[in-house]
Motif scaffolding. Structure first.
Motif, short mmCIF file in Angstrom:
data_model
loop_
_atom_site.label_atom_id
_atom_site.label_comp_id
_atom_site.label_asym_id
_atom_site.label_seq_id
_atom_site.Cartn_x
_atom_site.Cartn_y
_atom_site.Cartn_z
N THR A 170 -58.31 -8.43 89.12
CA THR A 170 -58.45 -8.38 87.67
C THR A 170 -58.27 -9.81 87.17
N GLY A 171 -59.25 -10.32 86.43
CA GLY A 171 -59.18 -11.68 85.92
C GLY A 171 -59.78 -12.68 86.89
N THR A 172 -59.95 -13.92 86.42
CA THR A 172 -60.50 -14.98 87.27
C THR A 172 -59.62 -16.23 87.23
N ALA A 173 -59.52 -16.88 86.07
CA ALA A 173 -58.68 -18.08 85.99
C ALA A 173 -57.21 -17.72 86.23
N VAL A 174 -56.79 -16.62 85.66
CA VAL A 174 -55.49 -16.01 85.95
C VAL A 174 -55.82 -14.61 86.46
N TRP A 175 -55.44 -14.31 87.68
CA TRP A 175 -55.86 -13.08 88.32
C TRP A 175 -54.69 -12.28 88.86
N ARG A 176 -54.97 -11.00 89.16
CA ARG A 176 -53.94 -10.08 89.66
C ARG A 176 -54.60 -9.03 90.55
N ILE A 177 -53.91 -8.72 91.65
CA ILE A 177 -54.34 -7.67 92.56
C ILE A 177 -53.17 -6.71 92.73
N ASP A 178 -53.39 -5.43 92.51
CA ASP A 178 -52.41 -4.39 92.82
C ASP A 178 -52.84 -3.80 94.16
N TYR A 179 -52.21 -4.26 95.23
CA TYR A 179 -52.62 -3.93 96.58
C TYR A 179 -51.79 -2.77 97.12
N ASN A 180 -52.47 -1.70 97.55
CA ASN A 180 -51.81 -0.54 98.14
C ASN A 180 -51.52 -0.82 99.60
N LEU A 181 -50.25 -0.98 99.93
CA LEU A 181 -49.84 -1.28 101.29
C LEU A 181 -50.00 -0.08 102.20
N GLN A 182 -50.32 -0.34 103.45
CA GLN A 182 -50.35 0.67 104.50
C GLN A 182 -49.18 0.41 105.43
N PRO A 183 -48.63 1.42 106.08
CA PRO A 183 -47.52 1.19 107.01
C PRO A 183 -47.91 0.16 108.07
N GLY A 184 -46.99 -0.73 108.38
CA GLY A 184 -47.25 -1.78 109.36
C GLY A 184 -47.64 -3.08 108.69
N MET A 185 -48.21 -3.98 109.48
CA MET A 185 -48.60 -5.30 108.98
C MET A 185 -49.88 -5.21 108.17
N ASN A 186 -49.86 -5.84 107.00
CA ASN A 186 -51.02 -5.92 106.12
C ASN A 186 -51.36 -7.40 105.95
N ASN A 187 -52.50 -7.82 106.48
CA ASN A 187 -52.96 -9.21 106.31
C ASN A 187 -54.02 -9.22 105.23
N ILE A 188 -53.80 -10.02 104.19
CA ILE A 188 -54.67 -10.03 103.02
C ILE A 188 -55.18 -11.45 102.80
N ILE A 189 -56.48 -11.58 102.65
CA ILE A 189 -57.09 -12.87 102.34
C ILE A 189 -57.67 -12.77 100.93
N VAL A 190 -57.31 -13.72 100.08
CA VAL A 190 -57.80 -13.77 98.70
C VAL A 190 -58.72 -14.99 98.59
N ARG A 191 -59.86 -14.80 97.93
CA ARG A 191 -60.85 -15.88 97.81
C ARG A 191 -61.40 -15.94 96.39
N ALA A 192 -61.53 -17.15 95.87
CA ALA A 192 -62.19 -17.37 94.58
C ALA A 192 -63.59 -17.91 94.85
N SER A 193 -64.56 -17.47 94.07
CA SER A 193 -65.92 -17.99 94.22
C SER A 193 -66.51 -18.27 92.85
N ASP A 194 -67.49 -19.17 92.83
CA ASP A 194 -68.16 -19.49 91.58
C ASP A 194 -69.58 -18.93 91.59
N ALA A 195 -70.32 -19.15 90.53
CA ALA A 195 -71.66 -18.57 90.41
C ALA A 195 -72.62 -19.11 91.48
N ALA A 196 -72.33 -20.30 92.02
CA ALA A 196 -73.18 -20.89 93.05
C ALA A 196 -72.86 -20.35 94.44
N GLY A 197 -71.84 -19.49 94.54
CA GLY A 197 -71.47 -18.92 95.83
C GLY A 197 -70.48 -19.75 96.62
N ASN A 198 -69.96 -20.79 96.01
CA ASN A 198 -68.94 -21.63 96.69
C ASN A 198 -67.63 -20.89 96.72
#
Length: 93
Positions: free
Chosen positions: A65-93
Motif C-alpha cells: 500500500t503506497g509508493t513513496a511511503v509504503w506498507r505491507i501487512d504480511y501474513n506469516l506462515q509457520p517456520g522461516m519466512n523470507n521476504i524480498i521487497v522491491r520498488a520499481s518505476d514506470a520504466a521498469g527499473n
C-alpha cells in the motif's frame, strides 16, 4: 526544393532504479508470535516510484500500500519466512 528534416529527440530514457528503505522492522531477522508482520518503509526515484512489490520464499507475492511511503501487512506462515521487497518505476527499473 531542398528540405532538411531533423527529428526532434525522443524522451530521455530513465535508467535509474528506485531506492528502497525498510524502516520497520528495524532488524533483518526477527522471531515473533504474531501472525501478521507489518513491513514498512520509503522509496524514492529520480522520476517517480510506480509500485512497491514483495515476494516470499513460499511463492506468494503482492503489492504494498503506497509508493513513496509504503506498507505491507504480511501474513506469516509457520517456520522461516523470507521476504524480498522491491520498488520499481514506470520504466521498469
Amino acid at each position: 526544393l531542398d528540405v532538411q528534416y531533423t527529428q526532434a529527440p525522443g524522451p530521455a530514457v530513465d535508467s535509474v532504479a528506485p531506492t528502497l528503505v525498510v524502516t520497520s522492522p528495524s532488524l533483518t531477522t526477527i522471531a515473533t508470535p504474531n501472525a501478521v508482520l507489518v513491513i514498512s518503509g520509503t522509496a524514492t526515484d529520480n522520476v517517480g516510484v510506480a509500485e512497491v512489490t514483495w515476494i516470499d520464499n513460499r511463492g506468494q507475492s503482492g503489492r504494498a500500500t503506497g509508493t513513496a511511503v509504503w506498507r505491507i501487512d504480511y501474513n506469516l506462515q509457520p517456520g522461516m519466512n523470507n521476504i524480498i521487497v522491491r520498488a520499481s518505476d514506470a520504466a521498469g527499473n
